[in-house]
Scaffold this active site. Structure first.
Site, PDB file in Angstrom:
ATOM      1  N   HIS A  91     -30.423 -21.150 137.853  1.00  0.00           N
ATOM      2  CA  HIS A  91     -29.557 -22.006 138.727  1.00  0.00           C
ATOM      3  C   HIS A  91     -30.012 -23.514 138.904  1.00  0.00           C
ATOM      4  O   HIS A  91     -29.537 -24.545 139.304  1.00  0.00           O
ATOM      5  CB  HIS A  91     -29.231 -21.419 140.108  1.00  0.00           C
ATOM      6  CG  HIS A  91     -28.312 -20.284 139.994  1.00  0.00           C
ATOM      7  ND1 HIS A  91     -27.087 -20.314 140.521  1.00  0.00           N
ATOM      8  CD2 HIS A  91     -28.477 -18.877 139.712  1.00  0.00           C
ATOM      9  CE1 HIS A  91     -26.244 -19.118 140.258  1.00  0.00           C
ATOM     10  NE2 HIS A  91     -27.414 -18.350 139.944  1.00  0.00           N
ATOM     11  N   ASP A 147     -31.582 -31.851 140.364  1.00  0.00           N
ATOM     12  CA  ASP A 147     -30.701 -30.694 141.021  1.00  0.00           C
ATOM     13  C   ASP A 147     -30.184 -30.022 139.742  1.00  0.00           C
ATOM     14  O   ASP A 147     -29.390 -30.885 138.860  1.00  0.00           O
ATOM     15  CB  ASP A 147     -29.713 -31.064 141.918  1.00  0.00           C
ATOM     16  CG  ASP A 147     -29.429 -30.152 143.087  1.00  0.00           C
ATOM     17  OD1 ASP A 147     -29.947 -29.256 142.928  1.00  0.00           O
ATOM     18  OD2 ASP A 147     -28.921 -30.632 143.992  1.00  0.00           O
TER      19      ASP A 147
END
Length: 470
Positions: free
Chosen positions: A162, A370
């Protein structure tokens, strides 16, 4: 022991820390978190979720959540420090985020990380039925795929990262780089948020193991590992329904009134983490106030910083720095009853977030790095009227999809200031065009589409994907 055809293995169980009045388990949701992403596809899909329940030295029997079976894995205080706070979040997390914070290498942490990964693998091997699919989630459990291959060669093994995967020159700093990479490549399919991550892994497989690679597969030890980007998304329908609820609409109107009906509201919702660029954002806003480009009487910033990893020293130091800077800005530029920044170091439920998203004129999502950033997607989904602006970091995975956002390099404070002003002063017709385009993209790229794409790639029969239900 009941067995499942689909097993999800993640660091945490998706449970609320507070039991419901009837003793039933409830989903634990956080802004952009793993539980939020998987909520829509697993609550009504027969599966087993393996993870830590958040306690110390306990693994209580927990009831099912709908059709989802819950299997807790216990962690001791020492394991929590070495596996979670240590190797996962003080070594891997900073390194995988371009060493925004200096990673710490500790040999003892590695040993604990390895031992805990083995326990997760053993738990998954026990509950998986013959030929099952085991879907391992994220950097906390990077050794689990190879351990599972040794324990259960009959199962399909998927791994999804992720967070970003770093460039080879950074990954090569890890003392246990070969074991970590081989652990991940124990999977049949390794999924990433962006194609560059798959490319980085392929380069490392060549360098460390002499593997043969193509754009989408790695041949290692006579076995083919498929690699591919699967950008994760959100439950778009859920956020749209929440945003349309009369109580949520009313709450948004009340929030706007409580803020003093300013002409412009800037909103940021982040976990309190040094990768999120909160300090850079505060610097940019402070300078706009200093230069007179923004006035407290007509503009306000709302910064939600959800508590995160509070036992890790670097996070406590970060919280103190941010709170000190917010105090300085409010002391210097605020007025009685009119702070320049409303700072909230607390968690919000989904309905409250939906109201906040509708309150904002400009959503500011500017992480330094991110993997995806689902808050940006939640904001877009909540804007049914196609109004509002999204300022989005180029270094968030979401930037590759939400191309109509106001993209910015958050390291460039001057550029961030300029982009914030552009978003605040944009023509409403331009904002409507941008938001419409982003909402149309999300409509066909939601969490269900992500899960179906990944599980179809993992299991070509289509059986797993067909079992997903809303």
């Amino acid at each position: 022991m009941r067995q499942s055809s689909l097993v999800v293995v993640a660091n945490r169980l998706p449970l609320d820390d507070n039991a419901a009045p009837d003793g039933a388990c409830e989903w634990r949701r956080s802004p952009g978190g793993l539980a939020s992403a998987l909520h829509a596809i697993l609550q009504q899909t027969p599966a087993t979720w393996i993870g830590w329940d958040g306690g110390i030295d306990t693994a209580p029997a927990l009831p099912d959540i709908g059709t989802l079976r819950i299997r807790p894995v216990a962690l001791s205080e020492e394991e929590l420090r070495g596996y979670y706070e240590g190797f996962a979040n003080s070594t891997l997390w900073p390194l995988y985020h371009d060493a925004v914070e200096q990673p710490v290498f500790d040999r003892g942490w590695w040993e604990t990380y390895r031992d805990v990964n083995r326990r997760f693998a053993e738990a998954a091997a026990e509950v998986a039925e013959p030929g099952a699919a085991i879907w391992v989630q994220d950097y906390h459990l990077q050794l689990v795929p190879q351990l599972l291959r040794e324990l259960r060669p009959d199962v399909l093994i998927g791994f999804f990262l992720h967070v970003p995967f770093p460039p080879p020159e950074l990954f090569m700093q890890l003392p246990r780089r070969s074991e970590l990479l081989r652990g991940m490549l124990g999977a049949d399919l390794v999924g990433f948020q962006r194609p560059q991550a798959a490319h980085n892994v392929a380069q490392l497989a060549v360098k460390l193991f002499g593997a043969r690679t193509t754009d989408d597969q790695i041949t290692l030890d006579g076995r083919v590992v498929r690699t591919r980007a699967f950008p994760i998304s959100i439950d778009v329908a859920e956020m749209q329904a929440l945003a349309a609820r009369p109580d949520v609409v009313g709450h948004a109107e009340q929030l706007r009134a409580d803020l003093g009906q300013p002409r412009r509201v800037l909103l940021s919702v982040d976990r309190l983490d040094y990768t999120k660029g909160i300090e850079h954002r505060l610097t940019a806003y402070s300078e706009l106030l200093r230069d007179g480009r923004v006035k407290v009487r007509d503009t306000v910033m709302v910064q939600v910083a959800v508590p995160s990893r509070e036992r890790v020293d670097s996070y406590r130091v970060l919280r103190d720095r941010i709170e000190g800077e917010v105090g300085r800005i409010n002391g210097e530029y605020g007025r009685v009853g009119e702070p320049a920044i409303h700072y909230l170091n607390q968690s919000f439920d989904r309905a409250e977030l939906a109201a906040l998203y509708q309150t904002a004129d400009v959503m500011v999502v500017t992480p330094l790095r991110d993997g995806m950033n689902l808050v940006a997607k939640e904001f877009v989904a909540a804007r049914a009227a196609n109004t509002g602006a999204l300022v989005l970091s180029e270094f968030a995975g979401a930037a590759a999809e939400l191309e109509d956002a106001f993209l910015v390099n958050p390291h460039d404070v001057d550029g961030l200031k300029t982009t914030l002003l552009q978003a605040m002063d944009a023509d409403p017709a331009d904002l409507e065009r941008r938001m419409t385009a982003m909402r149309e993209h999300l409509a066909t790229h939601d969490i269900l589409a992500w899960a179906r794409a990944y599980l179809t790639a993992l299991d070509h029969t289509g059986r797993l994907a067909a079992g997903l239900r809303r």
